[in-house]
Design an enzyme around this catalytic site. Structure first.
Site, PDB file in Angstrom:
ATOM      1  N   MET A 252       5.412   5.757  14.848  1.00 55.13           N
ATOM      2  CA  MET A 252       4.660   4.547  14.551  1.00 55.13           C
ATOM      3  C   MET A 252       5.596   3.411  14.171  1.00 55.13           C
ATOM      4  SD  MET A 252       1.730   3.203  14.650  1.00 55.13           S
ATOM      5  CE  MET A 252       0.247   4.172  14.396  1.00 55.13           C
TER       6      MET A 252
ATOM      7  N   PHE B 247      13.825  18.200 -23.453  1.00 54.30           N
ATOM      8  CA  PHE B 247      14.078  18.765 -22.129  1.00 54.30           C
ATOM      9  C   PHE B 247      12.779  18.815 -21.322  1.00 54.30           C
ATOM     10  CE2 PHE B 247      14.338  22.570 -19.337  1.00 54.30           C
ATOM     11  CZ  PHE B 247      15.281  22.072 -18.453  1.00 54.30           C
ATOM     12  N   GLN B 248      12.831  18.327 -20.099  1.00 55.36           N
ATOM     13  CA  GLN B 248      11.685  18.275 -19.187  1.00 55.36           C
ATOM     14  C   GLN B 248      10.490  17.517 -19.768  1.00 55.36           C
ATOM     15  OE1 GLN B 248      10.873  22.218 -17.457  1.00 55.36           O
ATOM     16  NE2 GLN B 248      12.366  21.730 -15.870  1.00 55.36           N
TER      17      GLN B 248
ATOM     18  N   GLU C 249       5.588  20.747  -5.942  1.00 50.75           N
ATOM     19  CA  GLU C 249       4.325  20.352  -6.597  1.00 50.75           C
ATOM     20  C   GLU C 249       3.558  19.301  -5.800  1.00 50.75           C
ATOM     21  OE1 GLU C 249       7.258  20.549  -8.047  1.00 50.75           O
ATOM     22  OE2 GLU C 249       7.130  21.770  -9.865  1.00 50.75           O
TER      23      GLU C 249
ATOM     24  N   LYS D   1       2.552  22.265 -24.971  1.00 54.96           N
ATOM     25  CA  LYS D   1       2.799  23.700 -25.027  1.00 54.96           C
ATOM     26  C   LYS D   1       2.153  24.313 -26.277  1.00 54.96           C
ATOM     27  CE  LYS D   1       6.343  27.070 -23.945  1.00 54.96           C
ATOM     28  NZ  LYS D   1       7.750  27.305 -23.541  1.00 54.96           N
TER      29      LYS D   1
END
Lengths: 568, 186
Positions: free
Chosen positions: A472, A111-112, A49, A161
């Site tokens: 760097m 959950f999640q 993501e 949802k």
């Protein structure tokens, strides 16, 4: 007409002009994904993501339109954090849509479940938790409006949802009017007059051009302004391309790795005209000694930036393009040849230090690679860079003539940005030639997106500037930590073979003579090529203003390349 | 010290947004109070910040960047009524109670609870007045104190809430102009 929240989401996105989104499905966003199939939307399936947010960001920077990234709740949403913060720091308009657990479950550690609106509070311009289907259309409209108006930035929509699943009457809301949001400002006539007075009185003015030029589309008026008032233009990293590199008034990049004559000119200036930039610490060096002789005029859309780092004499708040159009009639045409000639004279000793003028000593330097890519692409490619030495070399040796042709993570300095952002840029500008310039370190942060390139048939080219170090950081260790190379040497995979494993083309280049043919071959072949340029390992970026030092206290380029590294 | 009157939309999370902004920008909050206004859907915060004039301008500009913030007034140099309310539980024996009652009288405070060993006193006024009241009570033994923090209102007929309403997006009525012309020069 009754529709589900998920359908309303896509109805609204299509009405906002969205044709393409970058995303990754999951449980809490499933209803939206199911509805997506019935709408004219191209979905780019990413591998992480973070990639989706960088793609949306690259899309936004390449096109000027809002980019859209989609993810599910919990880990999907938290994976977006780095990309959202990147867009926030560089004022890039993106809208991130995340699924959220059902509104009845919120707060139950389901959950999640993650409090993503809480997590992203400091790194979004605004965010919304949408828990009813009848809120979806209005909040999508507001999100796009907020993301692209005023000082652009990322907006997150967290949609539960059940809000996606349940139905309501769909009605497209009117243009949002937010009482507490005032994106438009304009300066008073008296301030315009005061600014014009300072320009009139200035003998040694410099324009400091930032990202705002690109964001407000002010290239044309800046051009006219600079020529009319005969004022040289220095640029920030994100301002590159905002003023043609080949223009006689172009100075080049300022700041930590800006050219010596630019920083010297700023320190000697008697007037700084800051256009859409925010005096970041990387461009000012030590604030106490910054431009000590200069009066300062700051044109900026975000009032909170005025007097933040540098106290200015006149602050003109408003859209840069509009303000400059207003200001221009007040400005007298002027000749400042004495000043511009003085700056040309400052350039004098830089020519002998120019790596392009040095004889070939058999080593391949990153600067050569960038120079040859610039030459081979006629300076017309969109170059997307990652963060580190290669980013600075790109800024120094690829000369951008047009806006939105350099896409890079400036404010946040996000390693891993380049590959996904280039995918987004290519999706937004399919007609453009897109090159990724990336270090061996940053490339490995998001190289899984090579699979996205393969699956979605993206045609870009990747130049890995491979020096076997986190370059760097290694440079800082060399200069400031007695060459104690803690955790900077890299053992890399075979990048060419890696590309082939993804179904792409891979090549390896070790000498100067091979560079142009390899670049040319990549340009001519279908699909994406990954070229592993194995460059000089202990090479450093010059000039360099050490962090916190005075802007003109630069470590200069050595006048000849020394094999054992830099002669500082 | 700078005192701000901030009108915000009364939506979930607005206090977090404001508090988070102060934390993130490193502004030092002395006190912050929130409560309703006479306008439905609009809450009023009074925020006292320890900063100089330049810092105060930055506070104001940054607050305006929050979408839910409707209006910001820096009332530091405006004639303003400032009030703080304190509940103070002070140790009181039969010997000291009368003394304490006199002090309460002098400070125009009120006794709101009495027990065999203590009093609870309510005092309203400026922060300075309450501070001085507490100092006077201290020798008797201050057991507990709760204070609201400052609320502020500008004197005279002008109101902060004039013309402020909340848009509900869907049906939009009159709203103040989107555009402002402000001088940001120093």
């Amino acid at each position: 007409m009754k529709k589900t929240g998920a359908q309303i989401l896509w109805e609204s996105l299509v009405r906002e002009g969205v044709t393409c989104v970058f995303g990754y499905p999951g449980g809490a966003i499933l209803p939206a994904y199911d509805a997506m199939l019935d709408y004219p939307i191209r979905h780019i399936l990413v591998r992480h993501e973070q990639g989706a947010t960088h793609m949306a960001d690259g899309f936004a920077r390449a096109t000027g339109s809002v980019g859209v990234a989609v993810a599910t709740s919990g880990p999907g949403a938290t994976n977006m954090v780095t990309g959202i913060a990147t867009a926030m720091m560089d004022s890039s308009p993106i809208v991130c849509i995340t699924g959220q657990v059902g509104s009845k479950l919120i707060g139950s550690d389901a959950f999640q479940e993650t409090d993503i609106t809480g997590i992203t509070l400091p790194i979004t311009k605004h965010n919304y938790l949408v828990s009813r289907p009848d809120e979806v259309a209005r909040m999508v409209r507001e999100a796009f409006y907020v993301a692209r108006s005023g000082r652009p930035g990322p907006v997150l929509l967290d949609i539960t949802k059940d809000a996606q699943q349940s139905s309501c009457e769909f009605e497209w809301p009117p243009e949002p009017k937010l009482t507490g949001y005032r994106p438009n400002h304009w300066p008073s006539t008296s301030d315009l007059e005061r600014a014009a007075e300072l320009v009139r009185a200035a003998k040694r003015p410099v324009i400091l051009a930032g990202h705002g030029i690109l964001l407000s589309g002010a290239m044309d008026v800046v051009h006219r302004f600079a020529e009319h008032a005969h004022i040289p233009v220095a640029m920030t990293l994100l301002g590159l391309g905002g003023f043609p590199a080949s223009h006689p008034l172009n100075l080049g990049m300022m700041g930590m790795h800006g050219e010596a004559w630019v920083n010297t000119a700023i320190q000697e200036a008697d007037l700084l005209l800051a256009f859409g930039m925010r005096f970041d610490d990387r461009v000012t060096g030590n604030l106490k000694t910054y431009a000590p002789h200069a009066r300062k005029v700051h044109i900026e859309i975000d009032p909170a930036e005025i007097n933040k780092n540098v106290k200015v004499d006149v602050g003109l708040v408003g859209d840069l393009r509009d303000v400059l159009e207003e200001l221009l009639p007040y400005i007298d045409a002027c000749d400042r040849t004495e000043w511009t000639e003085h700056i040309s004279h400052l350039k004098g000793d830089s020519a002998v230090r120019d790596i392009q003028n040095l004889p070939d000593n058999g080593h391949l330097y990153a600067a050569h690679v960038i120079h040859d890519i610039w030459k081979t692409t006629n300076g017309e490619a969109i170059v997307v860079t990652d963060v580190g030495q290669h980013q600075m070399w790109e800024a120094q040796y690829y000369h951008h003539e047009r806006p939105r042709t350099l896409i890079t993570s400036g404010g946040l300095g996000t390693m891993g940005f380049a590959l996904p952002a280039a995918i987004g840029a290519k999706v937004g500008r399919p007609d453009a030639e897109v090159w990724v310039v990336v270090g061996d370190g940053g490339f490995q942060m998001t190289m899984a997106e090579l699979a996205t390139i393969a699956q979605e048939n993206i045609d870009i080219n990747v130049a890995i500037i491979n020096n076997g170090y986190l370059g760097m950081v290694r440079q800082w260790q060399e200069f400031f930590y007695e060459r104690r190379y803690a955790a900077t040497p890299l053992v890399n995979p075979d990048f060419a073979k890696l590309a082939e494993a993804f179904g792409l083309k891979g090549a390896r280049v070790r000498s100067r003579a091979e560079v142009v043919p390899a670049v040319q071959a990549a340009r001519e072949s279908e699909g994406t090529s990954v070229i592993d340029f194995q460059v000089e390992q202990e090479d450093s970026v010059f000039p360099m203003v050490p962090a916190g030092a005075d802007l003109d206290a630069m470590i200069r380029r050595p006048s000849a390349i020394v094999e054992t590294g830099a002669d500082v | 010290m700078n005192t701000f009157v901030v009108l915000v939309e009364n939506v979930p999370g607005v206090l977090t947004r404001v508090a988070s902004l102060f934390r993130r920008r490193g502004f030092n909050i002395e006190s912050l109070t929130v409560g309703h206004t006479a306008v439905p859907g609009v809450s009023r915060m009074t925020i006292v910040v320890d900063t100089d004039e330049l810092g105060a301008r930055r506070v104001e500009a940054n607050l305006y960047k929050l979408i839910n913030v409707l209006r910001v007034d820096n009332v530091t140099s405006t004639p303003t009524v400032l009030r703080d309310l304190a509940l103070i539980k002070v140790s009181a024996t039969p010997e000291t109670r009368a003394h304490l009652m006199q002090l309460v009288e002098v400070y125009r405070a009120r006794v709101v609870d009495v027990s065999p060993s203590s009093l609870v006193v309510e005092s309203t006024g400026t922060e300075e007045k309450i501070d001085s009241f507490v100092e006077v009570l201290r020798p008797y033994g201050v057991l507990e104190m709760a204070r609201t923090g400052t609320i502020a209102m500008v004197r005279g007929g002008a109101t902060s809430t004039e013309g402020v309403s909340v848009s509900n997006g869907a049906s939009h009525t009159e709203h103040p102009t989107d555009d402002v012309s402000v001088s940001y020069s120093v």
